[in-house]
Motif scaffolding. Structure first.
Motif, PDB file in Angstrom:
ATOM      1  N   ARG A 296       0.827  -1.206   0.000  1.00  8.42           N
ATOM      2  CA  ARG A 296       0.000   0.000   0.000  1.00  8.42           C
ATOM      3  C   ARG A 296       0.859   1.253   0.000  1.00  8.42           C
ATOM      4  O   ARG A 296       0.414   2.312  -0.450  1.00  8.42           O
ATOM      5  CB  ARG A 296      -0.989  -0.031   1.170  1.00  8.42           C
ATOM      6  CG  ARG A 296      -0.385   0.103   2.527  1.00  8.42           C
ATOM      7  CD  ARG A 296      -1.326  -0.397   3.603  1.00  8.42           C
ATOM      8  NE  ARG A 296      -1.485  -1.844   3.527  1.00  8.42           N
ATOM      9  CZ  ARG A 296      -2.332  -2.533   4.291  1.00  8.42           C
ATOM     10  NH1 ARG A 296      -3.104  -1.914   5.153  1.00  8.42           N
ATOM     11  NH2 ARG A 296      -2.418  -3.845   4.183  1.00  8.42           N
TER      12      ARG A 296
ATOM     13  N   SER B 169       3.268  -5.857  -3.266  1.00  8.94           N
ATOM     14  CA  SER B 169       3.325  -6.195  -1.852  1.00  8.94           C
ATOM     15  C   SER B 169       4.169  -7.454  -1.761  1.00  8.94           C
ATOM     16  O   SER B 169       3.711  -8.549  -2.071  1.00  8.94           O
ATOM     17  CB  SER B 169       1.924  -6.454  -1.303  1.00  8.94           C
ATOM     18  OG  SER B 169       2.063  -7.021  -0.009  1.00  8.94           O
TER      19      SER B 169
ATOM     20  N   LYS C  80       3.570 -11.167   0.043  1.00 10.45           N
ATOM     21  CA  LYS C  80       2.898 -12.347  -0.497  1.00 10.45           C
ATOM     22  C   LYS C  80       3.921 -13.183  -1.268  1.00 10.45           C
ATOM     23  O   LYS C  80       4.638 -13.983  -0.687  1.00 10.45           O
ATOM     24  CB  LYS C  80       1.729 -11.942  -1.415  1.00 10.45           C
ATOM     25  CG  LYS C  80       0.497 -11.447  -0.678  1.00 10.45           C
ATOM     26  CD  LYS C  80       0.602 -10.018  -0.289  1.00 10.45           C
ATOM     27  CE  LYS C  80      -0.707  -9.428   0.166  1.00 10.45           C
ATOM     28  NZ  LYS C  80      -0.539  -8.075   0.667  1.00 10.45           N
TER      29      LYS C  80
HETATM   30  N1  F0G Z   1      -2.659  -5.513  -3.553  1.00  9.04           N
HETATM   31  C1  F0G Z   1      -3.189  -6.718  -3.304  1.00  9.04           C
HETATM   32  C2  F0G Z   1      -3.734  -7.534  -4.419  1.00  9.04           C
HETATM   33  C3  F0G Z   1      -3.228  -7.184  -1.992  1.00  9.04           C
HETATM   34  O1  F0G Z   1      -3.756  -8.377  -1.755  1.00  9.04           O
HETATM   35  C4  F0G Z   1      -2.684  -6.388  -0.962  1.00  9.04           C
HETATM   36  C5  F0G Z   1      -2.693  -6.842   0.414  1.00  9.04           C
HETATM   37  C6  F0G Z   1      -2.130  -5.149  -1.288  1.00  9.04           C
HETATM   38  C7  F0G Z   1      -2.127  -4.743  -2.593  1.00  9.04           C
HETATM   39  C8  F0G Z   1      -1.539  -4.248  -0.239  1.00  9.04           C
HETATM   40  O2  F0G Z   1      -0.331  -4.730   0.181  1.00  9.04           O
HETATM   41  O3  F0G Z   1      -0.641  -5.281   2.599  1.00  9.04           O
HETATM   42  O4  F0G Z   1       1.626  -5.025   1.601  1.00  9.04           O
HETATM   43  O5  F0G Z   1       0.201  -3.061   1.946  1.00  9.04           O
HETATM   44  N2  F0G Z   1      -3.375  -7.798   0.795  1.00  9.04           N
HETATM   45  C9  F0G Z   1      -3.390  -8.403   2.097  1.00  9.04           C
HETATM   46  C10 F0G Z   1      -4.449  -9.439   2.146  1.00  9.04           C
HETATM   47  C11 F0G Z   1      -3.409  -7.462   3.237  1.00  9.04           C
HETATM   48  O6  F0G Z   1      -4.695  -9.954   3.240  1.00  9.04           O
HETATM   49  O7  F0G Z   1      -5.004  -9.801   1.105  1.00  9.04           O
HETATM   50  P1  F0G Z   1       0.245  -4.509   1.673  1.00  9.04           P
END
Ligand code: F0G
Length: 458
Positions: free
Chosen positions: A101, A254, A257
């Motif tokens: 984010r 991010s 993951k």
């Molecule tokens: N984009 C996607 C597709 C995500 O799934 C996430 C985060 C972000 C951006 C943001 O990234 O958390 O590093 O700031 N997803 C997590 C989830 C929080 O649980 O799906 P981040």
């Protein structure tokens, strides 16, 4: 006989987890206002709240941590990271950030202006948040088939090229980028096909609008292309990844993951103007350009994680575990977004808790029930997460209402998967008695699901 499938790694370090009684859990979830984000982690037995930052690092990543270069400027760890990203994606400009984010925040501070429209497949909630908080519109052009949870198609995360082209015509001159999220988290961790990425790229050229990939799970997406899309079976994951990114102008990542680190992210691009524009925001918001919110050691671990997790065996072990859980749920008749996604199972709450009205948030109710049943913590990706419409302030009941069971990478065994499936079966078996859900006692104006306080519906 044919040998069964097993992990492509073995376990070197363990972390104890604690079981609890139903009585304890009833107390704890009440204190948490029926919001699993408000639970202390030691009150959880199996934690499926997210696959983000919750994976186990490899011995190579831990070794890389010891070699971190903590120089403020020009650290070798930064160049390790930058070179790995360039090798995998072809993007030469890299800005590290502390997570995904933050990458969105830095890049969108430069790119998104009030009144803009950002079309794509389903935007993740922070992405939507960073667009809407700038008074711009996140326009979801995902294929309609994604809404039918029981329909089995291989690339349910795709963007609908007809909807996208219409958006490009309707909002001509007002679109900073098309954003494609790979895999499509909100639609159920569903992949996007190479063909679809190619179509998006062609439209982007036709209308002269750049393409941004939200790449959190790009490696899992590549696995699905290899195993499901014609013409890719004999290509390596790294070759597939390279082709995927050839259809984009830049990415936000991010790294928590698919790079299997506990914290980290970045922006990468081939566009010098994006790099130049985002640079200043990085310095103000994150840190100097060669660390931007990360330690040197973390950048090393990130670079190694990217390399490792773009190998087939690593991804196969991961995706097969998610498939294993899906197979158990099939056995018990628990409905979920089909086919099983890359990082998670998205249980279709309306099909399990058939007696809870949508105004009382069925997926949230199911999330609470699963916790009460076995101390398993999932999270709602449904009507609460959807927030209110920014104009009418009404709840958005138009989308899907899921309980997400996100599987951390390299953390749990299939025995844990068995427990999860059995617990859901038990909840399903008493669904007729669960007739009431929850109502909102307090909520934040944006991204309410993290802090929302709920009470039992009267
Ligand atoms: N984009 C996607 C597709 C995500 O799934 C996430 C985060 C972000 C951006 C943001 O990234 O958390 O590093 O700031 N997803 C997590 C989830 C929080 O649980 O799906 P981040």
């Amino acid at each position: 006989m044919e040998l069964p499938f097993a992990e492509s790694w073995k376990i070197k370090m363990i972390e104890p987890i604690r079981k609890s009684t139903r009585q304890e859990r009833e107390q704890w979830i009440k204190e948490a206002h029926y919001n699993t984000f408000q639970l202390a982690a030691d009150k959880v037995y199996i934690d499926l709240i997210t696959d983000s930052g919750t994976g186990s690092m490899s011995q190579a990543q831990w070794a890389g941590m010891m070699m971190g270069d903590e120089s403020y400027a020009g650290a070798s760890s930064f160049f390790n990271l930058k070179n790995m990203i360039a090798k995998l994606t072809g993007f030469e400009y890299v800005i590290p950030t502390h997570q995904g984010r933050a990458a969105e925040n830095v890049l969108f501070s430069y790119l998104v202006k009030e009144g803009n429209v950002c079309p794509g497949n389903s935007h993740f909630d922070t992405t939507k948040g960073h667009i809407e908080s700038r008074k711009a519109i996140a326009l979801d052009c995902t294929i309609d088939e994604a809404k039918d949870t029981q329909l089995e198609i291989p690339f349910k995360g795709n963007v609908d090229p007809i909807k996208l082209e219409q958006a490009l015509k309707d909002h001509k001159g007002n679109i900073p980028f098309i954003i494609i999220t790979i895999t499509n988290n909100t639609a159920g961790g569903q992949p996007v096909s190479m063909k679809n990425l190619r179509e998006v790229s062609a439209l982007s050229k036709k209308y002269d609008v750049p393409v941004l990939f939200d790449s959190a799970r790009f490696a899992e997406n590549a696995y699905f292309i290899k195993t499901r899309e014609e013409g890719y079976a004999n290509k390596t994951i790294k070759e597939i990844v390279k082709e995927m990114f050839s259809y984009a102008d830049g990415m936000t990542m991010s790294a928590k993951k698919d790079a299997i680190v506990n914290m980290g992210g970045f922006i990468a691009t081939r566009k010098q103007d994006w790099f130049d524009g985002a640079k200043n925001f990085c310095i103000i918001m994150e840190g100097y350009l060669t660390y931007g919110g990360m330690n040197g050691r973390d950048m090393n671990a990130l670079a190694i994680g990217l390399d490792e997790n773009t190998e087939f065996e690593m991804l196969e072990t991961r995706i097969k575990q998610v498939e294993y859980l899906a197979m158990k749920l099939d056995e018990y008749g628990v409905a979920y977004q089909r086919p099983a996604g890359g990082h998670a199972i998205f249980v279709d709450a309306a099909k399990v808790l058939t007696h809870v009205p949508k105004e009382q948030f069925p997926a949230q109710t199911l999330t609470v029930e699963l916790y009460l049943e076995a101390g398993i913590r999932g999270c709602e990706i449904g009507y609460i997460l959807a927030d209110r419409d920014p104009i009418t302030r009404e709840n958005r009941f138009g989308g899907l209402d899921f309980l997400r069971l996100a599987i951390p990478r390299r953390v749990y065994t299939n025995n844990h998967m068995d427990v999860i499936a059995a617990a859901l079966k038990n909840v399903k078996d008493r669904a007729e008695q669960i007739t009431k859900g929850y109502t909102i006692e307090w909520e934040a104006p944006l991204m309410r699901h993290f802090t929302v306080k709920l009470e039992k519906a009267k």
